[in-house]
Write a protein that holds these residues in place. Structure first.
Motif, PDB file in Angstrom:
ATOM      1  N   LEU A  19      -5.721   2.577  -6.014  1.00 43.56           N
ATOM      2  CA  LEU A  19      -4.926   2.693  -4.773  1.00 43.56           C
ATOM      3  C   LEU A  19      -3.477   3.058  -5.083  1.00 43.56           C
ATOM      4  N   ASN A  20      -2.997   2.568  -6.225  1.00 47.68           N
ATOM      5  CA  ASN A  20      -1.623   2.891  -6.626  1.00 47.68           C
ATOM      6  C   ASN A  20      -1.466   4.359  -6.996  1.00 47.68           C
ATOM      7  N   SER A  60       0.837  -1.208   0.000  1.00 50.16           N
ATOM      8  CA  SER A  60       0.000   0.000   0.000  1.00 50.16           C
ATOM      9  C   SER A  60       0.873   1.259   0.000  1.00 50.16           C
ATOM     10  N   VAL A  68      -7.185  -1.714  -7.280  1.00 52.90           N
ATOM     11  CA  VAL A  68      -5.735  -1.778  -7.066  1.00 52.90           C
ATOM     12  C   VAL A  68      -5.038  -0.636  -7.814  1.00 52.90           C
TER      13      VAL A  68
END
Lengths: 186, 111
Positions: free
Chosen positions: A123-124, A34, A120
């Motif tokens: 979030l990146n 994360s 994903v």
């Protein structure tokens, strides 16, 4: 159970360290990724964190839970890693984001794999601190106090970071659904 | 969007974010590093013990030789033994002052 294995490792049973690796590797990996945003760096961070734990196990006095101590090491290692790689790569995260619209219907219409990739990738694209806050709060189920303990941030700061993180994630997911590019990388 | 609504949607999104660890040999590689570290530590423990042993032996031997040679009037290449002893004592004190704390630190770390 952790304390039993700590004692065993300190008594020289090195193979018993495997217990900690098996128990905490997934948790460590999810926290690390994360922050660092890429699998290879996350693997390195987790490896470094476990090695640090092994080297300093005798300094663990049991004042906090082993899990808390380990979490802190992983978080510190992850931030150290991005601090190091800042010199190689400059990543700019969009700060002024428009208000997200309600995209839940569109999102629910995607299949499981598409939903996973979308989240994903989003979030990146949000700052590491915010992604970490989301991970600790929503995935690992920590409350504010526990988060403060793990990160060293104040509760007021955590509230702000979480608020920004939610807004950021929603906006980025919304924009990705609309196929917009919100991040400038160079 | 209201805060409660945001919280609910983000919770739902985050449930889709779980990323499995893709490295199947991770545990194996890490345990190899851990074992190497343990071996290194064992060796260090042994080296520290030997360092203390030779320090104490050297200390007593040096004291014995110094007091023994002080009583003689031998010269080596024209230099009196007393001057040589003084010279070696200075070296000993310098080494002791610069290295002793390192040895103590190593001993503490290995514990």
């Amino acid at each position: 159970m952790d304390s039993v294995y700590i004692k065993r490792v300190l008594d020289g049973n090195t193979d018993d360290f495997r217990y900690f690796i098996q128990k905490y590797k997934y948790l460590a990996f999810s926290v690390a990724i994360s922050v660092v945003k890429n699998e290879f760096d996350a693997e390195e961070v987790v490896q470094e964190a476990f090695l640090k734990v092994f080297k300093n196990l005798n300094s663990f006095k049991g004042k906090s839970e082993f899990k808390t101590w380990f979490y802190r090491i992983v978080i510190n290692e992850a931030f150290r890693k991005i601090e190091k790689s800042k010199n190689d790569k400059l990543v700019l995260y969009e700060q002024n984001l428009p208000e997200a619209e309600d995209f839940t219907e569109t999102f629910r219409g995607l299949n499981h794999e598409e939903q996973h990739v979308l989240v994903v990738e989003s979030l990146n694209r949000i700052p590491p601190k915010e992604a970490l806050a989301l991970q600790l709060f929503y995935m690992d189920g920590n409350n504010m106090e526990e988060m403060a303990n793990l990160t060293g941030w104040s509760i007021a700061n955590i509230k702000v970071v979480l608020h920004r993180a939610r807004k950021h994630l929603l906006t980025v997911v919304n924009a990705k659904i609309k196929d917009e590019h919100l991040i400038l990388e160079r | 969007m209201k805060v409660e609504e945001e919280d609910k949607i983000v919770g739902e999104l985050m449930q889709k974010s779980a990323r499995p660890m893709p490295f199947s040999d991770f545990e194996h590689k890490l345990m190899a590093q851990i074992n190497e570290e343990a071996l290194l530590r064992k060796r260090l423990k042994k080296d520290v013990k030997l360092s203390w042993f030779f320090l104490i032996i050297g200390l007593f031997l040096g004291m014995f030789l110094s007091s023994f040679l002080m009583q003689t009037n031998v010269t080596i290449f024209g230099i009196s033994v007393r001057s040589l002893i003084l010279f070696t004592q200075i070296i000993f004190v310098v080494l002791l002052l610069t290295q002793f704390d390192r040895l103590v630190e190593l001993t503490r770390n290995k514990e």
